[in-house]
Write a protein that holds these residues in place. Structure first.
Motif, PDB file in Angstrom:
ATOM      1  N   VAL A 205       0.849  -1.186   0.000  1.00 57.84           N
ATOM      2  CA  VAL A 205       0.000   0.000   0.000  1.00 57.84           C
ATOM      3  C   VAL A 205       0.885   1.236   0.000  1.00 57.84           C
ATOM      4  O   VAL A 205       1.753   1.390   0.868  1.00 57.84           O
ATOM      5  CB  VAL A 205      -0.923   0.035   1.238  1.00 57.84           C
ATOM      6  CG1 VAL A 205      -1.827   1.272   1.203  1.00 57.84           C
ATOM      7  CG2 VAL A 205      -1.775  -1.232   1.305  1.00 57.84           C
ATOM      8  N   VAL A 206       0.692   2.110  -0.990  1.00 60.07           N
ATOM      9  CA  VAL A 206       1.465   3.350  -1.087  1.00 60.07           C
ATOM     10  C   VAL A 206       0.520   4.541  -1.104  1.00 60.07           C
ATOM     11  O   VAL A 206      -0.636   4.418  -1.514  1.00 60.07           O
ATOM     12  CB  VAL A 206       2.358   3.367  -2.354  1.00 60.07           C
ATOM     13  CG1 VAL A 206       3.392   2.256  -2.290  1.00 60.07           C
ATOM     14  CG2 VAL A 206       1.519   3.247  -3.616  1.00 60.07           C
ATOM     15  N   PRO A 207       0.978   5.714  -0.660  1.00 61.64           N
ATOM     16  CA  PRO A 207       0.101   6.886  -0.637  1.00 61.64           C
ATOM     17  C   PRO A 207      -0.273   7.391  -2.027  1.00 61.64           C
ATOM     18  O   PRO A 207      -1.383   7.875  -2.238  1.00 61.64           O
ATOM     19  CB  PRO A 207       0.923   7.940   0.122  1.00 61.64           C
ATOM     20  CG  PRO A 207       1.955   7.169   0.856  1.00 61.64           C
ATOM     21  CD  PRO A 207       2.266   5.983  -0.007  1.00 61.64           C
ATOM     22  N   ASP A 208       0.675   7.313  -2.980  1.00 58.06           N
ATOM     23  CA  ASP A 208       0.428   7.885  -4.308  1.00 58.06           C
ATOM     24  C   ASP A 208       1.395   7.260  -5.301  1.00 58.06           C
ATOM     25  O   ASP A 208       2.566   7.603  -5.331  1.00 58.06           O
ATOM     26  CB  ASP A 208       0.613   9.406  -4.258  1.00 58.06           C
ATOM     27  CG  ASP A 208       0.392  10.070  -5.612  1.00 58.06           C
ATOM     28  OD1 ASP A 208      -0.055   9.388  -6.548  1.00 58.06           O
ATOM     29  OD2 ASP A 208       0.666  11.285  -5.726  1.00 58.06           O
ATOM     30  N   ILE A 209       0.902   6.360  -6.124  1.00 56.57           N
ATOM     31  CA  ILE A 209       1.776   5.645  -7.055  1.00 56.57           C
ATOM     32  C   ILE A 209       2.308   6.566  -8.145  1.00 56.57           C
ATOM     33  O   ILE A 209       3.282   6.239  -8.824  1.00 56.57           O
ATOM     34  CB  ILE A 209       1.040   4.442  -7.685  1.00 56.57           C
ATOM     35  CG1 ILE A 209       2.029   3.447  -8.316  1.00 56.57           C
ATOM     36  CG2 ILE A 209       0.009   4.915  -8.697  1.00 56.57           C
ATOM     37  CD1 ILE A 209       2.982   2.818  -7.364  1.00 56.57           C
ATOM     38  N   THR A 210       1.705   7.743  -8.316  1.00 63.15           N
ATOM     39  CA  THR A 210       2.230   8.701  -9.304  1.00 63.15           C
ATOM     40  C   THR A 210       3.437   9.457  -8.772  1.00 63.15           C
ATOM     41  O   THR A 210       4.141  10.126  -9.539  1.00 63.15           O
ATOM     42  CB  THR A 210       1.149   9.719  -9.739  1.00 63.15           C
ATOM     43  OG1 THR A 210       0.786  10.543  -8.622  1.00 63.15           O
ATOM     44  CG2 THR A 210      -0.090   9.011 -10.277  1.00 63.15           C
TER      45      THR A 210
ATOM     46  N   VAL B 254      -0.424  -4.145  -5.629  1.00 66.16           N
ATOM     47  CA  VAL B 254      -0.236  -2.756  -5.205  1.00 66.16           C
ATOM     48  C   VAL B 254      -1.582  -2.063  -5.058  1.00 66.16           C
ATOM     49  O   VAL B 254      -2.458  -2.175  -5.930  1.00 66.16           O
ATOM     50  CB  VAL B 254       0.641  -1.988  -6.208  1.00 66.16           C
ATOM     51  CG1 VAL B 254       0.849  -0.549  -5.735  1.00 66.16           C
ATOM     52  CG2 VAL B 254       1.989  -2.678  -6.382  1.00 66.16           C
ATOM     53  N   ALA B 255      -1.741  -1.328  -3.957  1.00 59.67           N
ATOM     54  CA  ALA B 255      -2.958  -0.552  -3.711  1.00 59.67           C
ATOM     55  C   ALA B 255      -2.578   0.881  -3.379  1.00 59.67           C
ATOM     56  O   ALA B 255      -1.589   1.125  -2.687  1.00 59.67           O
ATOM     57  CB  ALA B 255      -3.764  -1.162  -2.569  1.00 59.67           C
ATOM     58  N   ASN B 256      -3.374   1.831  -3.858  1.00 65.13           N
ATOM     59  CA  ASN B 256      -3.180   3.253  -3.599  1.00 65.13           C
ATOM     60  C   ASN B 256      -4.063   3.701  -2.448  1.00 65.13           C
ATOM     61  O   ASN B 256      -5.256   3.401  -2.435  1.00 65.13           O
ATOM     62  CB  ASN B 256      -3.586   4.056  -4.842  1.00 65.13           C
ATOM     63  CG  ASN B 256      -2.416   4.773  -5.470  1.00 65.13           C
ATOM     64  OD1 ASN B 256      -1.604   5.366  -4.782  1.00 65.13           O
ATOM     65  ND2 ASN B 256      -2.333   4.707  -6.779  1.00 65.13           N
TER      66      ASN B 256
ATOM     67  N   LYS C 223      -6.956   2.273   5.342  1.00 61.20           N
ATOM     68  CA  LYS C 223      -7.513   1.209   6.174  1.00 61.20           C
ATOM     69  C   LYS C 223      -8.324   0.234   5.322  1.00 61.20           C
ATOM     70  O   LYS C 223      -8.237  -0.992   5.492  1.00 61.20           O
ATOM     71  CB  LYS C 223      -8.401   1.822   7.264  1.00 61.20           C
ATOM     72  CG  LYS C 223      -8.980   0.814   8.236  1.00 61.20           C
ATOM     73  CD  LYS C 223      -9.774   1.513   9.326  1.00 61.20           C
ATOM     74  CE  LYS C 223     -10.346   0.500  10.317  1.00 61.20           C
ATOM     75  NZ  LYS C 223     -11.128   1.186  11.395  1.00 61.20           N
ATOM     76  N   THR C 224      -9.116   0.773   4.381  1.00 61.78           N
ATOM     77  CA  THR C 224      -9.927  -0.068   3.500  1.00 61.78           C
ATOM     78  C   THR C 224      -9.048  -0.944   2.612  1.00 61.78           C
ATOM     79  O   THR C 224      -9.320  -2.136   2.411  1.00 61.78           O
ATOM     80  CB  THR C 224     -10.836   0.809   2.619  1.00 61.78           C
ATOM     81  OG1 THR C 224     -11.714   1.566   3.464  1.00 61.78           O
ATOM     82  CG2 THR C 224     -11.665  -0.036   1.662  1.00 61.78           C
ATOM     83  N   GLN C 225      -7.980  -0.349   2.072  1.00 57.27           N
ATOM     84  CA  GLN C 225      -7.095  -1.103   1.184  1.00 57.27           C
ATOM     85  C   GLN C 225      -6.383  -2.234   1.921  1.00 57.27           C
ATOM     86  O   GLN C 225      -6.227  -3.338   1.388  1.00 57.27           O
ATOM     87  CB  GLN C 225      -6.064  -0.163   0.544  1.00 57.27           C
ATOM     88  CG  GLN C 225      -6.648   0.909  -0.372  1.00 57.27           C
ATOM     89  CD  GLN C 225      -7.105   0.343  -1.707  1.00 57.27           C
ATOM     90  OE1 GLN C 225      -7.597  -0.776  -1.788  1.00 57.27           O
ATOM     91  NE2 GLN C 225      -6.954   1.128  -2.756  1.00 57.27           N
TER      92      GLN C 225
END
Length: 331
Positions: A65-70, A94-96, A105-107
Motif C-alpha cells: 500500500v502506497v500513498p500515491d503511485i504517481t 499494489v494498492a493506492n 484502512k480499506t485497502q
C-alpha cells in the motif's frame, strides 16, 4: 464442497494463516500448521489452486500500500519491492491509499481478505492502528501504527546535505521541510537543523531560515518564490535545501523564472534521488535513498517470524551534481 473459510473456522485461525500453510510459508508456527492440516483432512478440503491463481494472479502474493503511485519515489520503491518479491517466486498486489487514512484502512483490509502472505505499508500519516492479525505487516519509509519500520536514516541523510552545503561555503541557507505531521519530515528537518547549529560558530555564523510545505513540486516552487522574491540580493540565501526532490525541482523552476543561475547564484539540494533528479537541468544534487536495500529488507521481514521483526534505518549517500556549487563571490 468445503472452502478455505470453512478450514479457517474449523481450525480456529484466520484465512490468511490457512493460505500461508497452503503456500508452505515458513512463518507459520508448527502447532498452527498442524491444526490447519488436521482441519483440511477432516473436511476433506482440496485447494483449488487454479482458481486461486486466477483470482490473485499468483498463488503467493504480498500486498503493498502506497500513498500515491504517481509519486516518482513511491513508483521506484514499488518496482524494487516487486523485483525482490519475484526472487522468492511471489507477486505484489499494489494498492493506492491516495494519502487518505480511511482509504488506507480499506485497502489493507481488502488485501488481508485476499489472504496475502504479508502486507507492506507506506503510511499516509503517523499513529494509525489496525486490528490484530497474524499476517506479517511491515512499515516502509513511513511508520504505520506500531509495526516495524524499514526506512532510510532520514536524520543522518539531512545532516550529510548540511555538511555538503557548508563545505561549499554557504552561510545563508534556507530549508524547506515537509509536512511536520509526518515523522519522516520531522526527522529530516531535525537532522538538517541540528547539523547547521553544530556547524555555526560565533566567528563563522550560519543564517538558517526554515519553511514548511508539502513534499510536491508546487510547494517547492511556491516557497522558493517566497524565499527568493522578498529579500535583497545581499540578504537572499545562497543555498536552499529541500526535504524532497520534488520540492527542490520546484525551486529550480522558480529560480529559472526569476532569472537566477543555478548554481552560480543559488545552490539547490534535494532528498530522495528520484529518476527525474538526474534529468532536470541542472541535474540535482540530492541524498540518494537506498531503495534497493529498503525493498530487500522489507521483503525479508515479511518472511521472518514476528518475534524477530524490528526497526531498521539504512544510511543514504549524497549524490553531487550540477545544482550545487561554491558560494557566489562577494556574498
Amino acid at each position: 464442497m468445503p472452502t478455505i473459510k470453512d478450514v479457517a473456522r474449523k481450525a480456529g485461525v484466520s484465512v490468511g494463516t490457512v493460505s500461508r500453510v497452503l503456500a508452505k510459508n515458513e512463518t507459520v508456527k508448527h502447532p498452527l500448521k498442524l491444526k490447519v492440516q488436521a482441519a483440511m483432512k477432516e473436511l476433506d478440503y482440496k485447494p483449488n489452486l487454479a482458481a486461486r491463481a486466477l483470482r490473485t494472479n499468483s498463488i503467493d502474493v504480498i500486498g503493498l500500500v502506497v500513498p500515491d503511485i504517481t509519486n516518482p519515489f513511491f513508483a521506484q520503491l514499488a518496482k524494487n519491492v516487486e523485483m525482490e518479491a519475484a526472487k522468492r517466486s511471489h507477486s505484489v498486489m499494489v494498492a493506492n491509499s491516495h494519502d487518505d487514512a480511511d482509504t488506507e484502512k480499506t485497502q489493507i483490509a481488502a488485501l488481508l481478505d485476499r489472504a496475502v502472505c504479508g502486507v507492506i505499508v507506506v503510511a499516509t500519516a503517523d499513529g494509525r492502528s489496525l486490528d490484530a492479525t497474524d499476517v506479517p505487516i511491515v512499515s516502509l519509509d513511513r511508520r504505520f501504527g506500531e509495526f516495524p519500520l524499514i526506512a532510510t536514516d532520514h536524520f543522518d541523510g539531512s545532516q550529510k546535505i548540511a555538511d555538503h552545503l557548508h563545505a561549499l561555503g554557504h552561510r545563508r541557507i534556507a530549508y524547506i521541510a515537509g509536512p511536520l505531521s509526518m515523522d519522516v519530515a520531522r526527522s529530516r528537518r531535525a537532522g538538517f537543523v541540528s547539523r547547521i547549529k553544530a556547524l555555526s560558530r560565533p566567528a563563522d555564523p550560519i543564517e538558517l531560515t526554515v519553511f514548511e510545505g508539502q513534499f510536491d513540486y508546487d510547494s517547492g516552487e511556491e516557497l522558493g518564490r517566497e524565499i527568493l522574491s522578498q529579500t535583497s540580493v545581499n540578504e537572499r540565501p545562497t543555498a536552499i535545501a529541500a526535504a524532497s526532490d520534488q520540492q527542490a525541482i520546484g525551486v529550480l523552476r522558480c529560480a529559472r523564472d526569476l532569472k537566477l543561475d543555478v548554481p552560480a547564484d543559488l545552490s539547490v539540494a534535494g532528498f530522495d534521488d528520484i529518476t527525474l533528479a538526474s534529468l532536470v537541468v541542472p541535474r540535482l544534487t540530492t541524498l540518494r535513498q537506498p531503495i534497493e536495500a529498503l525493498a530487500v529488507s522489507a521483503i525479508e521481514q515479511i518472511f521472518e517470524s514476528k518475534a524477530s521483526l524490528k526497526d531498521m534505518a539504512i544510511a543514504g549517500d549524497v549524490v553531487e551534481r550540477e545544482s550545487t556549487g561554491p558560494v557566489p563571490a562577494g556574498t
